[in-house]
Design an enzyme around this catalytic site. Structure first.
Site, PDB file in Angstrom:
ATOM      1  N   GLY A  46       1.876  -4.661  12.133  1.00 35.28           N
ATOM      2  CA  GLY A  46       1.515  -5.838  11.336  1.00 35.28           C
ATOM      3  C   GLY A  46       0.734  -6.851  12.159  1.00 35.28           C
ATOM      4  O   GLY A  46       0.307  -6.576  13.285  1.00 35.28           O
ATOM      5  N   ILE A 102       1.395   9.853  18.621  1.00 38.57           N
ATOM      6  CA  ILE A 102       2.267  10.917  19.105  1.00 38.57           C
ATOM      7  C   ILE A 102       2.333  12.039  18.065  1.00 38.57           C
ATOM      8  O   ILE A 102       2.514  13.198  18.393  1.00 38.57           O
ATOM      9  CB  ILE A 102       3.673  10.352  19.433  1.00 38.57           C
ATOM     10  N   ASP A 103       2.124  11.670  16.778  1.00 37.81           N
ATOM     11  CA  ASP A 103       2.227  12.669  15.705  1.00 37.81           C
ATOM     12  C   ASP A 103       1.023  13.618  15.629  1.00 37.81           C
ATOM     13  O   ASP A 103       1.043  14.567  14.865  1.00 37.81           O
ATOM     14  CB  ASP A 103       2.348  11.976  14.338  1.00 37.81           C
ATOM     15  N   ARG A 144       5.572  11.822  10.753  1.00 36.16           N
ATOM     16  CA  ARG A 144       5.756  11.166   9.448  1.00 36.16           C
ATOM     17  C   ARG A 144       5.102  11.977   8.331  1.00 36.16           C
ATOM     18  O   ARG A 144       5.697  12.262   7.321  1.00 36.16           O
ATOM     19  CB  ARG A 144       5.102   9.796   9.481  1.00 36.16           C
ATOM     20  N   MET A 151      13.733   8.786  22.450  1.00 32.88           N
ATOM     21  CA  MET A 151      13.772   9.212  23.855  1.00 32.88           C
ATOM     22  C   MET A 151      12.490   9.953  24.212  1.00 32.88           C
ATOM     23  O   MET A 151      12.000   9.868  25.339  1.00 32.88           O
ATOM     24  CB  MET A 151      14.969  10.125  24.088  1.00 32.88           C
TER      25      MET A 151
HETATM   26  N1  LIG Z   1      -6.081  -1.195   7.058  1.00 36.05           N
HETATM   27  C1  LIG Z   1      -5.846  -1.989   8.099  1.00 36.05           C
HETATM   28  N2  LIG Z   1      -6.650  -3.039   8.366  1.00 36.05           N
HETATM   29  C2  LIG Z   1      -6.415  -3.842   9.415  1.00 36.05           C
HETATM   30  N3  LIG Z   1      -5.395  -3.654  10.283  1.00 36.05           N
HETATM   31  C3  LIG Z   1      -4.555  -2.641  10.083  1.00 36.05           C
HETATM   32  C4  LIG Z   1      -4.735  -1.749   8.982  1.00 36.05           C
HETATM   33  N4  LIG Z   1      -3.739  -0.829   9.023  1.00 36.05           N
HETATM   34  C5  LIG Z   1      -2.983  -1.149  10.092  1.00 36.05           C
HETATM   35  N5  LIG Z   1      -3.466  -2.232  10.737  1.00 36.05           N
HETATM   36  C6  LIG Z   1      -2.916  -2.864  11.931  1.00 36.05           C
HETATM   37  O1  LIG Z   1      -2.917  -1.926  13.009  1.00 36.05           O
HETATM   38  C7  LIG Z   1      -1.747  -2.123  13.812  1.00 36.05           C
HETATM   39  C8  LIG Z   1      -1.056  -0.810  14.049  1.00 36.05           C
HETATM   40  O2  LIG Z   1      -0.851  -0.095  12.821  1.00 36.05           O
HETATM   41  P1  LIG Z   1       0.372   0.920  12.643  1.00 36.05           P
HETATM   42  O3  LIG Z   1       0.176   1.631  11.366  1.00 36.05           O
HETATM   43  O4  LIG Z   1       1.652   0.183  12.831  1.00 36.05           O
HETATM   44  O5  LIG Z   1       0.298   1.891  13.883  1.00 36.05           O
HETATM   45  P2  LIG Z   1      -0.769   3.003  14.300  1.00 36.05           P
HETATM   46  O6  LIG Z   1      -2.009   2.317  14.668  1.00 36.05           O
HETATM   47  O7  LIG Z   1      -0.115   3.642  15.460  1.00 36.05           O
HETATM   48  O8  LIG Z   1      -0.925   3.905  13.118  1.00 36.05           O
HETATM   49  C9  LIG Z   1      -0.889  -3.154  13.119  1.00 36.05           C
HETATM   50  O9  LIG Z   1      -1.003  -4.366  13.832  1.00 36.05           O
HETATM   51  C10 LIG Z   1      -1.472  -3.248  11.724  1.00 36.05           C
HETATM   52  O10 LIG Z   1      -1.377  -4.561  11.191  1.00 36.05           O
HETATM   53  O1  LIG Z   2       1.531   5.927  13.840  1.00 35.09           O
HETATM   54  P1  LIG Z   2       2.350   5.604  15.047  1.00 35.09           P
HETATM   55  O2  LIG Z   2       2.335   4.153  15.377  1.00 35.09           O
HETATM   56  O3  LIG Z   2       1.982   6.458  16.211  1.00 35.09           O
HETATM   57  O4  LIG Z   2       3.855   5.886  14.671  1.00 35.09           O
HETATM   58  C1  LIG Z   2       4.453   7.135  14.691  1.00 35.09           C
HETATM   59  C2  LIG Z   2       5.840   6.899  15.076  1.00 35.09           C
HETATM   60  O5  LIG Z   2       6.498   6.015  14.225  1.00 35.09           O
HETATM   61  C3  LIG Z   2       7.833   6.442  14.017  1.00 35.09           C
HETATM   62  O6  LIG Z   2       7.939   7.143  12.816  1.00 35.09           O
HETATM   63  C4  LIG Z   2       8.805   5.318  13.958  1.00 35.09           C
HETATM   64  O7  LIG Z   2       8.431   4.291  14.765  1.00 35.09           O
HETATM   65  P2  LIG Z   2       8.987   2.828  14.577  1.00 35.09           P
HETATM   66  O8  LIG Z   2      10.468   2.931  14.450  1.00 35.09           O
HETATM   67  O9  LIG Z   2       8.539   2.095  15.784  1.00 35.09           O
HETATM   68  O10 LIG Z   2       8.355   2.285  13.319  1.00 35.09           O
HETATM   69  C5  LIG Z   2       8.037   7.429  15.150  1.00 35.09           C
HETATM   70  O11 LIG Z   2       9.062   8.348  14.966  1.00 35.09           O
HETATM   71  C6  LIG Z   2       6.707   8.093  15.151  1.00 35.09           C
HETATM   72  O12 LIG Z   2       6.519   8.756  16.305  1.00 35.09           O
HETATM   73 MG   LIG Z   3      -0.044   5.581  12.227  1.00 31.47          MG
END
Ligand SMILES: Nc1ncnc2c1ncn2[C@@H]1O[C@H](COP(=O)(O)OP(=O)(O)O)[C@@H](O)[C@H]1O
Ligand SMILES: O=P(O)(O)OC[C@H]1O[C@](O)(COP(=O)(O)O)[C@@H](O)[C@@H]1O
Ligand SMILES: [Mg+2]
Length: 566
Positions: free
Chosen positions: A239, A293-294, A339, A449
């Site tokens: 966020g 990581i996924d 996920r 972990m």
């Molecule tokens: N569509 C979007 N536009 C702008 N910022 C975004 C959008 N989607 C996610 N973010 C921001 O990117 C950051 C990481 O997103 P998140 O989904 O939690 O993890 P990841 O980047 O690992 O998938 C957060 O700070 C979120 O607010």
């Molecule tokens: O898209 P991202 O930020 O890599 O998140 C994937 C990860 O989020 C999780 O589902 C849960 O992470 P959080 O508990 O930090 O939200 C992990 O198990 C998974 O590895």
């Molecule tokens: Mg993601």
């Protein structure tokens, strides 16, 4: 004005393998999209991925509107380069005449300091040819088109930022992943050792750190040991992406290179930041390093940290196996990350050979009746006395939702998942109690972990190369791109390419078939599911191979398969 993509004379630039590239002649570039006969800029708002866009519109000096431009260069035999933006695309125009344009380009760029670096200057062909591109599909048919390409990553002979003027920042967002600290370390060391950059800021706590947290100064000395630690020394968050506040902070601090390390959400956020930077006409390069990581980011070969995660998952699977073989009708159940994409569960299962059943989000399963999970477990226990099940966290969510309420979304908007491991344990226990059969089920959830450990040796090297490649790209003035390895070569990929879809395990390709044959589990597939999976795969292949707008340029692509199966 384009960076030096369309050079004719550059073909011969560092071509002599026997001569150090540092002494090779400077490539003569044609620094204008207008000068290239096949260069198309496409506005993504109007067509599936764009209507033909007047190049002039993108080349206005100063601020631009927020349209996300797709830069396409078409060539012979269905060749398409899906190019990345360059800072100079939206900065003031250069003269039209080739000689003037060349002089202006030479004036606006600087010799790469690497040519005087004792470690690098002896390397043959150290600088990449600016015309080099990397093809997305390496399996092609004789008469098929050459298909999509990306700009090859690597150091250029001339750079767009003078090292003294660079003020870089690094931010990490989203969930943790092994290797984050290695990437941070190597961006800092790469900028410093290769380019002599001294001003590097660490933004703390993810995107919101730009406007709500302090920054830390990053030097090679302070990052020296961080690759040995898990997590991220900068902290991370979900966020908090406020584009205006973030770009205000970039502008106020005088930052001109932004390195964003994160997953699909983060790269989407970086894309929005790039658009705002471009709208304001700032000389700022926004570059992403994909972290997940996924392994759910498409186009790239794999994400850093994935190998480490698969390796660490073996410890949990081994423990589950030990527990299972030591008890009467022992069942070891391990939940792994994933996920929407079950790659970790898939590869950890293939690597282990102790797993009897692997459940992933891409392959719907059912519990009761012929061909269902319970009958299979019963059979395995009767035949073998024990069994190991690996389940990805996103598997079976539809089944769980039949009896449990959704728990909403996280701060980034990601659906919060119901715990499939606990749910499955309960269901299995209930089934065997009902059928009066004694079982001993042990549930292991090693997810946090696994993601908290430092990266292993091969991921460390991978992180280092990605970090260096992204630094070369930003120094050359490219922006709005993510660094990625495609078919073993590093290249610059436009943000939208890696955020428009997710990388998912294809359950109709040979890799999944290998898993099924190694576990002997039921495929849980009825014809309807197979047909749906095939259609999904074809849709995905179309996206991977190129949108309809690409195919208009590239001709028809060869084969329905994205070539994911090795
Ligand atoms: N569509 C979007 N536009 C702008 N910022 C975004 C959008 N989607 C996610 N973010 C921001 O990117 C950051 C990481 O997103 P998140 O989904 O939690 O993890 P990841 O980047 O690992 O998938 C957060 O700070 C979120 O607010
Ligand atoms: O898209 P991202 O930020 O890599 O998140 C994937 C990860 O989020 C999780 O589902 C849960 O992470 P959080 O508990 O930090 O939200 C992990 O198990 C998974 O590895
Ligand atoms: Mg993601």
């Amino acid at each position: 004005m384009a960076p030096p993509p369309a050079s004719r004379a550059a073909d011969s630039a560092p071509a002599d393998p026997g001569r150090p590239a540092a002494s090779a002649p400077e490539p003569i570039t044609v620094p204008s999209t207008r000068d290239h006969p096949h260069h198309h800029l496409v506005d993504r708002r109007d067509t599936p991925r764009g209507r033909a866009w007047e190049p002039e519109r993108s080349r206005r000096g100063g601020a631009m509107d927020g349209a996300a431009a797709v830069k396409l260069v078409s060539g012979e035999a269905g060749y398409v380069l899906e190019d990345v933006p360059h800072v100079s695309d939206y900065l003031p125009d250069l003269p039209l005449f080739a000689l003037w344009a060349y002089m202006a380009w030479a004036f606006l760029t600087y010799p790469n300091p690497l040519q005087d670096n004792p470690a690098y200057s002896v390397v043959k062909q150290y600088f990449v040819n600016p015309d080099d591109t990397v093809c997305q599909k390496i399996v092609v048919h004789k008469d098929g088109p050459r298909g999509n390409h990306f700009r090859r990553a690597g150091p250029r002979q001339r750079v767009y930022f003078e090292p003294d003027e660079v003020h870089a920042c690094i931010v990490t967002c989203g969930g943790l992943c092994p290797g984050l600290n290695t990437v941070i370390r190597e961006i800092v060391c790469g900028l410093s050792d290769m380019y002599g950059v001294t001003k590097i800021l660490g933004i703390q706590g993810g995107y919101r750190g730009f406007y709500a947290r302090n920054t830390i100064t990053l030097t090679p000395k302070c990052v020296n040991d961080i690759h040995k630690r898990g997590g991220t020394i900068l902290g991370s968050s979900r966020g908090g992406h406020d584009t205006v506040k973030i770009v205000d902070s970039i502008q106020d601090r005088g930052i001109n290179q932004v390195y964003v390390i994160g997953g699909d959400g983060t790269q989407r956020g970086a894309g929005v930041i790039f658009e705002e930077v471009r709208r304001r006409g700032l000389k700022v390069s926004v570059a992403g390093i994909p972290k997940t990581i996924d392994n759910d980011i498409p186009v790239i070969d794999k994400s850093f940290g994935f190998d480490t995660a698969v390796e660490e998952a073996q410890r949990a699977i081994n423990a589950a196996h030990v527990e299972a073989v030591s008890a009467e009708n022992g069942i070891g159940l391990v939940k792994l990350m994933g996920r929407h994409s079950g790659f970790i569960a898939h590869y950890a299962t293939l690597a282990s050979r102790d797993v009897d059943c692997c459940l992933i989000p891409e392959s719907p399963f059912y519990l009761e009746g012929e061909g269902g999970l319970f009958r299979y477990i019963e059979k395995r226990l009767k035949d073998n006395g024990h069994m190991v099940i690996v389940v990805a966290e996103g598997a079976g969510q539809k089944l769980i939702a039949e009896t449990m309420q959704s728990i909403g979304k996280d701060a980034s908007g990601n659906e919060l998942l119901l715990d499939v491991g606990l749910w499955l344990s309960q269901k299995i226990n209930e089934y065997f109690k009902r059928n009066k059969m004694i079982i001993n089920l042990k549930y292991i959830d090693p997810t946090y972990m696994i993601r908290a450990i430092p990266s292993n040796a091969s991921d460390n090297v991978y992180c280092t190369l990605l970090a260096h490649s992204v630094v070369h790209g930003a120094m050359a003035g490219y922006t709005g791109f993510t660094i990625g390895q495609v078919n073993g070569r590093h290249c610059y990929i436009p943000f939208y390419r890696i955020t428009e879809k997710q990388n998912r395990v294809s359950i109709t390709d040979r890799m999944w078939a290998r898993l099924l044959s190694s576990t002997n589990q039921p495929s849980f597939l009825c014809n309807k599911v197979i047909e749906e999976a095939k259609k999904e795969q074809e849709r995905a292949a179309q996206l991977i191979d190129g949108s309809p707008s690409h195919r208009k340029l590239a001709g028809k692509v060869a084969g329905p398969n994205s070539g994911d199966t090795k």
